[in-house]
Each structure stands twice: as structure tokens, then as C-alpha cells.
Design a protein around this motif. Structure first.
Motif, mmCIF file in Angstrom:
data_model
loop_
_atom_site.group_PDB
_atom_site.id
_atom_site.type_symbol
_atom_site.label_atom_id
_atom_site.label_comp_id
_atom_site.label_asym_id
_atom_site.label_seq_id
_atom_site.Cartn_x
_atom_site.Cartn_y
_atom_site.Cartn_z
ATOM 1 N N ASP A 201 5.974 -10.922 -5.345
ATOM 2 C CA ASP A 201 5.240 -11.205 -4.111
ATOM 3 C C ASP A 201 6.166 -11.232 -2.893
ATOM 4 O OD1 ASP A 201 2.752 -11.268 -5.286
ATOM 5 O OD2 ASP A 201 2.818 -13.427 -5.711
ATOM 6 N N GLU A 202 7.384 -11.738 -3.094
ATOM 7 C CA GLU A 202 8.329 -11.784 -1.976
ATOM 8 C C GLU A 202 8.694 -10.358 -1.548
ATOM 9 O OE1 GLU A 202 9.569 -13.582 0.259
ATOM 10 O OE2 GLU A 202 11.267 -12.342 0.896
ATOM 11 N N LEU A 203 8.938 -9.488 -2.529
ATOM 12 C CA LEU A 203 9.309 -8.111 -2.203
ATOM 13 C C LEU A 203 8.152 -7.380 -1.533
ATOM 14 C CD1 LEU A 203 11.297 -7.287 -5.461
ATOM 15 C CD2 LEU A 203 12.258 -7.479 -3.164
ATOM 16 N N ARG A 204 6.935 -7.669 -2.020
ATOM 17 C CA ARG A 204 5.744 -7.039 -1.436
ATOM 18 C C ARG A 204 5.614 -7.437 0.031
ATOM 19 N NH1 ARG A 204 2.571 -6.423 -5.704
ATOM 20 N NH2 ARG A 204 2.647 -8.662 -6.071
ATOM 21 N N GLN A 205 5.808 -8.724 0.283
ATOM 22 C CA GLN A 205 5.722 -9.231 1.654
ATOM 23 C C GLN A 205 6.758 -8.540 2.558
ATOM 24 O OE1 GLN A 205 3.748 -12.183 3.066
ATOM 25 N NE2 GLN A 205 4.405 -10.945 4.811
ATOM 26 N N ARG A 206 7.987 -8.426 2.051
ATOM 27 C CA ARG A 206 9.039 -7.761 2.832
ATOM 28 C C ARG A 206 8.643 -6.342 3.182
ATOM 29 N NH1 ARG A 206 15.011 -8.928 0.326
ATOM 30 N NH2 ARG A 206 14.846 -11.195 0.350
ATOM 31 N N PHE A 207 8.061 -5.650 2.185
ATOM 32 C CA PHE A 207 7.664 -4.257 2.386
ATOM 33 C C PHE A 207 6.605 -4.161 3.481
ATOM 34 C CE2 PHE A 207 4.670 -0.788 1.143
ATOM 35 C CZ PHE A 207 5.492 0.280 1.440
ATOM 36 N N VAL A 208 5.608 -5.048 3.433
ATOM 37 C CA VAL A 208 4.559 -5.035 4.453
ATOM 38 C C VAL A 208 5.184 -5.289 5.828
ATOM 39 C CG1 VAL A 208 2.485 -6.197 5.293
ATOM 40 C CG2 VAL A 208 2.733 -5.724 2.854
ATOM 41 N N ASP A 209 6.025 -6.309 5.922
ATOM 42 C CA ASP A 209 6.646 -6.647 7.209
ATOM 43 C C ASP A 209 7.471 -5.489 7.761
ATOM 44 O OD1 ASP A 209 5.498 -9.152 7.185
ATOM 45 O OD2 ASP A 209 7.232 -10.143 6.275
ATOM 46 N N MET A 210 8.151 -4.767 6.876
ATOM 47 C CA MET A 210 8.967 -3.641 7.327
ATOM 48 C C MET A 210 8.116 -2.455 7.761
ATOM 49 S SD MET A 210 12.033 -3.517 4.520
ATOM 50 C CE MET A 210 11.931 -1.743 4.421
ATOM 51 N N THR A 211 6.987 -2.271 7.069
ATOM 52 C CA THR A 211 6.225 -1.036 7.250
ATOM 53 C C THR A 211 5.291 -1.073 8.453
ATOM 54 O OG1 THR A 211 6.299 -0.787 4.849
ATOM 55 C CG2 THR A 211 4.804 0.653 6.017
ATOM 56 N N VAL A 212 4.762 -2.254 8.776
ATOM 57 C CA VAL A 212 3.776 -2.335 9.858
ATOM 58 C C VAL A 212 4.276 -1.712 11.172
ATOM 59 C CG1 VAL A 212 2.513 -3.951 11.339
ATOM 60 C CG2 VAL A 212 2.437 -4.218 8.853
ATOM 61 N N PRO A 213 5.480 -2.087 11.657
ATOM 62 C CA PRO A 213 5.939 -1.450 12.902
ATOM 63 C C PRO A 213 6.183 0.051 12.753
ATOM 64 C CG PRO A 213 7.631 -2.931 12.008
ATOM 65 C CD PRO A 213 6.405 -3.152 11.204
ATOM 66 N N GLN A 214 6.566 0.497 11.558
ATOM 67 C CA GLN A 214 6.780 1.938 11.347
ATOM 68 C C GLN A 214 5.452 2.690 11.450
ATOM 69 O OE1 GLN A 214 8.662 2.004 7.484
ATOM 70 N NE2 GLN A 214 10.597 1.189 8.253
ATOM 71 N N ALA A 215 4.383 2.071 10.913
ATOM 72 C CA ALA A 215 3.057 2.689 10.985
ATOM 73 C C ALA A 215 2.601 2.785 12.439
ATOM 74 C CB ALA A 215 2.055 1.883 10.160
ATOM 75 N N ALA A 216 2.868 1.715 13.197
ATOM 76 C CA ALA A 216 2.474 1.699 14.611
ATOM 77 C C ALA A 216 3.190 2.807 15.367
ATOM 78 C CB ALA A 216 2.782 0.330 15.216
ATOM 79 N N ALA A 217 4.501 2.945 15.115
ATOM 80 C CA ALA A 217 5.278 3.971 15.815
ATOM 81 C C ALA A 217 4.777 5.371 15.457
ATOM 82 C CB ALA A 217 6.756 3.835 15.457
ATOM 83 N N LEU A 218 4.307 5.506 14.248
ATOM 84 C CA LEU A 218 3.807 6.805 13.779
ATOM 85 C C LEU A 218 2.415 7.094 14.345
ATOM 86 C CD1 LEU A 218 4.957 8.917 11.823
ATOM 87 C CD2 LEU A 218 3.765 7.747 9.962
ATOM 88 N N GLY A 219 1.660 6.016 14.593
ATOM 89 C CA GLY A 219 0.301 6.194 15.105
ATOM 90 C C GLY A 219 -0.741 6.271 14.008
ATOM 91 N N VAL A 220 -0.450 5.702 12.847
ATOM 92 C CA VAL A 220 -1.453 5.664 11.772
ATOM 93 C C VAL A 220 -1.916 4.229 11.564
ATOM 94 C CG1 VAL A 220 -0.585 7.680 10.535
ATOM 95 C CG2 VAL A 220 0.296 5.416 9.954
ATOM 96 N N THR A 221 -3.081 4.091 10.934
ATOM 97 C CA THR A 221 -3.641 2.777 10.646
ATOM 98 C C THR A 221 -3.459 2.482 9.161
ATOM 99 O OG1 THR A 221 -5.334 3.346 12.261
ATOM 100 C CG2 THR A 221 -5.726 1.375 10.910
ATOM 101 N N LEU A 222 -2.979 1.286 8.843
ATOM 102 C CA LEU A 222 -2.896 0.904 7.435
ATOM 103 C C LEU A 222 -4.264 0.375 7.020
ATOM 104 C CD1 LEU A 222 0.652 -0.750 7.566
ATOM 105 C CD2 LEU A 222 0.036 1.529 6.710
ATOM 106 N N PRO A 223 -4.808 0.864 5.901
ATOM 107 C CA PRO A 223 -6.221 0.612 5.558
ATOM 108 C C PRO A 223 -6.462 -0.785 4.984
ATOM 109 C CG PRO A 223 -5.181 1.903 3.830
ATOM 110 C CD PRO A 223 -4.137 1.697 4.887
ATOM 111 N N ASP A 224 -6.174 -1.806 5.765
ATOM 112 C CA ASP A 224 -6.364 -3.171 5.300
ATOM 113 C C ASP A 224 -6.897 -4.011 6.450
ATOM 114 O OD1 ASP A 224 -6.272 -5.757 4.418
ATOM 115 O OD2 ASP A 224 -4.134 -5.743 3.899
ATOM 116 N N PRO A 225 -8.213 -4.329 6.433
ATOM 117 C CA PRO A 225 -8.800 -5.088 7.542
ATOM 118 C C PRO A 225 -8.216 -6.503 7.662
ATOM 119 C CG PRO A 225 -10.380 -4.826 5.712
ATOM 120 C CD PRO A 225 -9.188 -3.978 5.401
#
Ligand SMILES: [Fe+2]
Ligand SMILES: [Fe+2]
Lengths: 101, 328
Positions: free
Chosen positions: B234-258
Motif C-alpha cells: 500500500d505504501e508503494l502504491r501510494q507513492r506511485f499515485v503521488d508521483m504520477t498525478v502531476p505527470q498526468a496533468a503535464a501530459l494532459g490526460v485524465t486518470l480514470p478515478d473519480p
């Protein structure tokens, strides 16, 4: 294994691979691989361990030809060097104001 | 007292001392090396984990490898080729590490193609578009990096050292994928939609790569005590989400999780729960591509048999010639 029995891949011997990263450095152990003979071991080692110019020289040696000391660091094998602190420069007291020593 | 009793008593004393030394090495955060004494469970756990990891790298060549012949430019083709070749390399570094524990490489391959050992469930999803190549490198290799960076300090020396090599190469994987996606996002509406569709398909499976939630991961605790593993799933999963969110924003895509949102209090992102029943289905063999992946690996192995035999025959002939030359 006699030479008469054809060897299958399962019996390809294991080679340990040592790579010299650049001139002036020692060869360093990087891992192992299986190969049918020495030449193949070298080419495979090149493809596997130096895909990004990590080496200027490679050694391969059959793993079963390596003679090693026992793994235990407390083994008496290493005892002779254990009690000879006088082999280290820090053993000697030199006045602080003596330069370059 | 008979001599036998004395012997067995001394032996168990000896075992106990070895075990203490082992625990001590772990406690001092030093590495265990192949010829050190180690508990059977430690050896078994490592062989299973390293073999699964190696199999994942090897099977992982397939989803992207399918695009090598169809890459849209020579540049992309060369890059993809290098990336897939790296994954083969990762598999071989890891098989080499497993062998230092006494595993047999041919046996490991056999176990994989007989379906007796697992590989990461992520590689059982299909790659219908070229955007999948980019999204795999960004998300799947990204999640792998999250997993593998702490493994560089794993307590077993050969595994840790293999991870150091792997991590150096993964950075290229992820960056080329992200660049590929950026290029597509600057393209046509159709290209952008293709990228978003790939993100929608890969996001949840990527989160599942970290394994079941901590409460459901029975072996984690022991692996952490042995310092094979450094962080919980769970800790690694959390890290991955935290790292990826700004990358998705910079790319201009939406992560499919409401449910995905920044949590000010925790200083981390909140996110939804993956469909664990899907993970279970895919792990137990019922993913979209399980059968195809293993069949392909088996065919590659079996079709390569004649090459291995020819190489052996050649080696034997060369050796015989060298002996004759020496005798003459
Ligand atoms: Fe990899
Ligand atoms: Fe990778």
C-alpha cells in the motif's frame, strides 16, 4: 559429463563475467550467464552486460573453476590479519605539528 | 550419554549460532551473500520472488514487442527494440541472481512454460494501439521503478545488485514512453483520444502491480522482517499515485478515478480501490492474454531448441579440434 554425450542447453556451463569499466580500473564481477563455450560466453557477456558502453574489456571464467575461501568472515582463515593493528598508519602517534606525514 | 547425542546437540548449537549470525547481519543492515548460511524459508522466498520477477521481465517483452515491426518511424523502432532487449537483459540478470541460491535456470524456464510459476499479472493485458507502448513505459515501467528502487537495498546481495543495474536502465524506458505520449498529445484529436483510451485501460492494472492490500498480503510481514522487501504494497502504491498525478496533468490526460484528489491533511493523494477480484482473476489465469503469453514463451523456447543443440555441437567439435591440435 563425458565429451561423447551431446550437451543440451540445460547442461551449458555457467560462466562468471568480469568487466573492466574503463582504462585504469580493475575488472569487476558483474554476474553470470550460460554458454556453450568460452567464445559464446564472451559474446553473450557483451550483449548482456555492456549494452551501454559499460566496459572496455571482459573476462569470462567457468564458475566451477573458481576456488573460493569460506564465506564466514569470522573464519580463522582471516585471523592472521586480525590482530596486527601496527600495519595501519593510524597505529602511530605523530606530533600534530609535524607536516606531510 | 552416547556419542550420538553429543553430536546432534553440537550440531543444533552450531545451527543456532549460524542463525544468530544471519539475524545479526540483517539487523546491521548488511547483505547476505550466496554462500552464507540462511534459513530455508529465506532461500525459498527469495527464489520464488526472484524467479517471478525474472519471468515478468521475459513475458513483459511480448506486449510491446508486438509493435516493433509496426512502429511508426525508424527512430521509434530502434528505441522500442532497445527497450525490449533491455527487458530480456533484466530477466537474465535476475535468473543469474536466482541461480546463486541454487535454482536451476532450465528448471525455472520449464516452470514458467508449464504454468507452475507466476509472472506479473500486468502483462496479461493486450496492446491494441501504439499508444499502449507509451502508456506501458510510462505507467507500468513507472510502477516497476517504484517497486525496484527500494529493492536495490534488499538484504540479498545478488538481488540488490541486479536491481541497481535494472533501475539504471528503467529510467530510459519510462522517459522514452513519456516522450512518445507527449508527441501524440501534440498531434491530432484522434491521437489524443487514443492516448486517453490507453490510460483508461492501464491505470487500474498498474495500481494492481503492487499486489493485494496490506491486510491481504500474508507474506509481506516476513519479507519485511528479512529486509527482502522494504515497504508495504500500500505504501508503494501510494507513492506511485503521488508521483504520477502531476505527470498526468503535464501530459494532459485524465486518470480514470473519480475519487482521486489531493488530501491536504495527509499531504498525499486519496484514490479509489482497485477491483481486487479482477486481480485475482488475472493472477489465477483468467486474464485477456494469459494463454497467449505462455504459449508464445513456450513456442519461442521449443523453436529455439535446434539453435541450442547446434551451439552445443559446435562447442564440442571446437573442443575436440583443440585437443587434436594439442596432441599433434
Ligand atoms: Fe525491466
Ligand atoms: Fe522496463
Amino acid at each position: 559429463m563425458t565429451d561423447a554425450t551431446p550437451r543440451t542447453s540445460a547442461q551449458w556451463p555457467l560462466y562468471e563475467v568480469f568487466v573492466r569499466g574503463k582504462r585504469g580500473l580493475n575488472h569487476v564481477h558483474v554476474g553470470s550467464l550460460h554458454a556453450a563455450d568460452e567464445r559464446m560466453a564472451l559474446t553473450h557477456a557483451r550483449d548482456l552486460y555492456t549494452r551501454r558502453n559499460e566496459g572496455v574489456s571482459i573476462w569470462v571464467v567457468r564458475s566451477d573453476l573458481i576456488t573460493a575461501s569460506t564465506p564466514d568472515e569470522r573464519d580463522p582463515f582471516f585471523a592472521p590479519s586480525g590482530d596486527k593493528v601496527y600495519r595501519h598508519p593510524t597505529f602511530y602517534d605523530i606530533p600534530a605539528d609535524v607536516p606531510h606525514i | 550419554m552416547t556419542g550420538f547425542e553429543t553430536t546432534s546437540l553440537e550440531e543444533s548449537d552450531f545451527e543456532l549460532r549460524l542463525h544468530e549470525q544471519f539475524d545479526d547481519t540483517i539487523a546491521r543492515d548488511q547483505r547476505i551473500e550466496p554462500r552464507d548460511w540462511m534459513p530455508d524459508g529465506y532461500r525459498r522466498t527469495l527464489i520464488r520472488q526472484i524467479a517471478q520477477h525474472a519471468h515478468s521481465e521475459i513475458i513483459g517483452m511480448q506486449p510491446e514487442g508486438e509493435w516493433i515491426t509496426r512502429a511508426p518511424s525508424l527512430r521509434r523502432k530502434a528505441i522500442l527494440f532497445a527497450k525490449v532487449q533491455d527487458e530480456a537483459g533484466h530477466g537474465l540478470y535476475l535468473y543469474s541472481a536466482a541461480e546463486t541460491l541454487g535454482a536451476d535456470r532450465a528448471d525455472l524456464t520449464q516452470r514458467l512454460i508449464d504454468g507452475r510459476q507466476k509472472y506479473s499479472s500486468i502483462f496479461n493485458y493486450p496492446t491494441p494501439t501504439f499508444a499502449d507502448v507509451g502508456v506501458i513505459a510510462w505507467l507500468v515501467d513507472g510502477a516497476a521503478i517504484c517497486n525496484q528502487v527500494p529493492l536495490c537495498r534488499s538484504s540479498f546481495g545478488p538481488y540488490a545488485r541486479a536491481m541497481v543495474r535494472v533501475c539504471k536502465e528503467e529510467s530510459f524506458h519510462q522517459r522514452q514512453g513519456y516522450e512518445l505520449l507527449s508527441t501524440m498529445m501534440r498531434g491530432t484529436d484522434h491521437q489524443r483520444a487514443t492516448v486517453q483510451d490507453a490510460v483508461d485501460r492501464w491505470w487500474w492494472p498498474s495500481l494492481m502491480m503492487f499486489g493485494p492490500p496490506d491486510g491481504d498480503s500474508p507474506n509481506s510481514e516476513q519479507s519485511m522482517a528479512w529486509r527482502i522487501k522494504r515497504h508495504t504494497n500500500d505504501e508503494l502504491r501510494q507513492r506511485f499515485v503521488d508521483m504520477t498525478v502531476p505527470q498526468a496533468a503535464a501530459l494532459g490526460v485524465t486518470l480514470p478515478d473519480p475519487e482521486l484528489r489531493w488530501n491536504e491533511e495527509r499531504g498525499r493523494h486519496d484514490f479509489g480501490t482497485p477491483d481486487w477480484s479482477e486481480l485475482h482473476r488475472v493472477i489465477t489465469g483468467d486474464g485477456p492474454c494469459n494463454t497467449e503469453r505462455v504459449a508464445r514463451r513456450r513456442a519461442a523456447h521449443e523453436d529455439g531448441a535446434w539453435v541450442r543443440e547446434a551451439a552445443s555441437a559446435h562447442a564440442a567439435t571446437q573442443a575436440a579440434r583443440a585437443r587434436e591440435g594439442a596432441a599433434a
